[in-house]
Design an enzyme around this catalytic site. Sequence first.
Site, PDB file in Angstrom:
ATOM      1  N   GLY A  46       1.271  -6.512   0.952  1.00  0.00           N
ATOM      2  CA  GLY A  46       2.128  -5.651   0.099  1.00  0.00           C
ATOM      3  C   GLY A  46       1.694  -4.210   0.296  1.00  0.00           C
ATOM      4  N   GLU A  62       6.946  -4.909   4.881  1.00  0.00           N
ATOM      5  CA  GLU A  62       5.692  -5.257   4.903  1.00  0.00           C
ATOM      6  C   GLU A  62       5.369  -6.669   5.374  1.00  0.00           C
ATOM      7  OE1 GLU A  62       2.713  -3.906   3.637  1.00  0.00           O
ATOM      8  OE2 GLU A  62       3.803  -2.202   2.944  1.00  0.00           O
ATOM      9  N   GLU A  66       3.094  -7.696   8.375  1.00  0.00           N
ATOM     10  CA  GLU A  66       2.113  -8.721   8.153  1.00  0.00           C
ATOM     11  C   GLU A  66       2.416 -10.047   8.779  1.00  0.00           C
ATOM     12  OE1 GLU A  66      -0.549  -7.622   6.679  1.00  0.00           O
ATOM     13  OE2 GLU A  66       0.307  -6.000   5.168  1.00  0.00           O
ATOM     14  N   ASP A  84      -3.244  -2.467 -16.842  1.00  0.00           N
ATOM     15  CA  ASP A  84      -4.555  -2.327 -16.158  1.00  0.00           C
ATOM     16  C   ASP A  84      -4.298  -3.066 -14.917  1.00  0.00           C
ATOM     17  OD1 ASP A  84      -4.009  -4.780 -17.385  1.00  0.00           O
ATOM     18  OD2 ASP A  84      -6.110  -4.860 -18.383  1.00  0.00           O
ATOM     19  N   GLU A 115      -7.196  -9.371   9.524  1.00  0.00           N
ATOM     20  CA  GLU A 115      -7.964 -10.418   8.890  1.00  0.00           C
ATOM     21  C   GLU A 115      -6.900 -10.982   7.965  1.00  0.00           C
ATOM     22  OE1 GLU A 115     -12.370 -11.592   7.118  1.00  0.00           O
ATOM     23  OE2 GLU A 115     -11.730  -9.471   7.431  1.00  0.00           O
TER      24      GLU A 115
END
Lengths: 229, 229
Positions: A46, A62, A66, A84, A115
């Site tokens: 992302g 994205e 990816e 949070d 990776e």
Amino acid sequence: MTFSYKYERPALAVDCVVFGLDDDDLKVLLIRRDIEPFQGRWALPGGFVRMDETVDEAAKRELVEETGVGRVFLEQLYTFSALDRDPRERVVSVAYFALVNLSDHRVKAATDAREAAWFATSDLPALAFDHEIIVDKALERLRGKVRYQPVGFELLPPKFTLRMLQRLYEKVLEKALDKRNFRKKVLAMGLLEELDEVEQDVAHRAARLYRFDKKRYRELEKQGFDFEL
Amino acid sequence: MTFSYKYERPALAVDCVVFGLDDDDLKVLLIRRDIEPFQGRWALPGGFVRMDETVDEAAKRELVEETGVGRVFLEQLYTFSALDRDPRERVVSVAYFALVNLSDHRVKAATDAREAAWFATSDLPALAFDHEIIVDKALERLRGKVRYQPVGFELLPPKFTLRMLQRLYEKVLEKALDKRNFRKKVLAMGLLEELDEVEQDVAHRAARLYRFDKKRYRELEKQGFDFEL
């Protein structure tokens, strides 16, 4: 250069839950983070949404970056906004889920390049941010969707056996299905095209191959037909 | 005071599609805009997300402000991010949909207080921004949901007749349903509690009242029961 606003604004990101199915498991594509926060942890692919793209476009971009594959099933899942969820600052993330066919070699090649790795949904490592919550939501959506929409086929190669289709449903729904009942239901829908081919290179007796008849489904859908498996 | 960021950010808002059902129609709550852009046009209730609240909390807050009712069915719908959806600047909106019981007097009172009105979904005025697209998406979600989840009851008073329930399904699905079949299916699920009461103040013969048995549904759900109507 900076951008100033009268009111504080959260940053906006996208995260993609990419599902694939191999011989053993339903899998999710994860990327190992090489920067803080959560450096070294596995995370969903992302990134931040650019000002010149919609959230759909950001998710597609994205995904190409990816997985290397542009034309995959991709659907908006849910927007996550816990205050949070990112320790740096407030980031609201629009999550997507994608279904890819792991036998497509383009998928493999791109994910080998950095990776990245496929993990069984039943055995995920600790994830960065709130990504475990996002994966759970995606699994819940996938489970609901495979029963009422023919999206499961996106996880299979274009030609598949009934055994592969049943295994897909068993992996997604996490329960064993009765073989006879399943085949009867699947074939009764009239959405599978039986091919004049059998599977290759298998140890057991080679089974008949089928193809999902998308055109027929579109026709039936217009007539009010409800897919259900 | 201003807030500065290294990268440009869209503003983040919520919009709520509030559905209600009266004797005639499935309705949507709209507010008349008293400022530009789209001054004078009808729009969905909504507003900007504050930095100290999640998008869920923002939607709840807007809903209380606009309808006066806090405890209603509210669910995230979809995030809309077309680049030009707001002529002032880029605003990404997380849309929600809510189901309210229009016979609840608290709903009426609050909506009378400002220029708000309920419009039949089949006869909406021109809306501000991309709000027509948002309403369409909400209708699509509601149609899918009423069939596989017992959310329709949220649109009815706690005690209702089978006729009211059928009318609800007919209005949402936009098709006539066979009375005998519908009643058979509904009662067979074992989720309606038959009360020792009949409806009051009606011109026709007073019909039996029922209540949706939420507790029973939760039990059945745990056992893998699938709601379907």
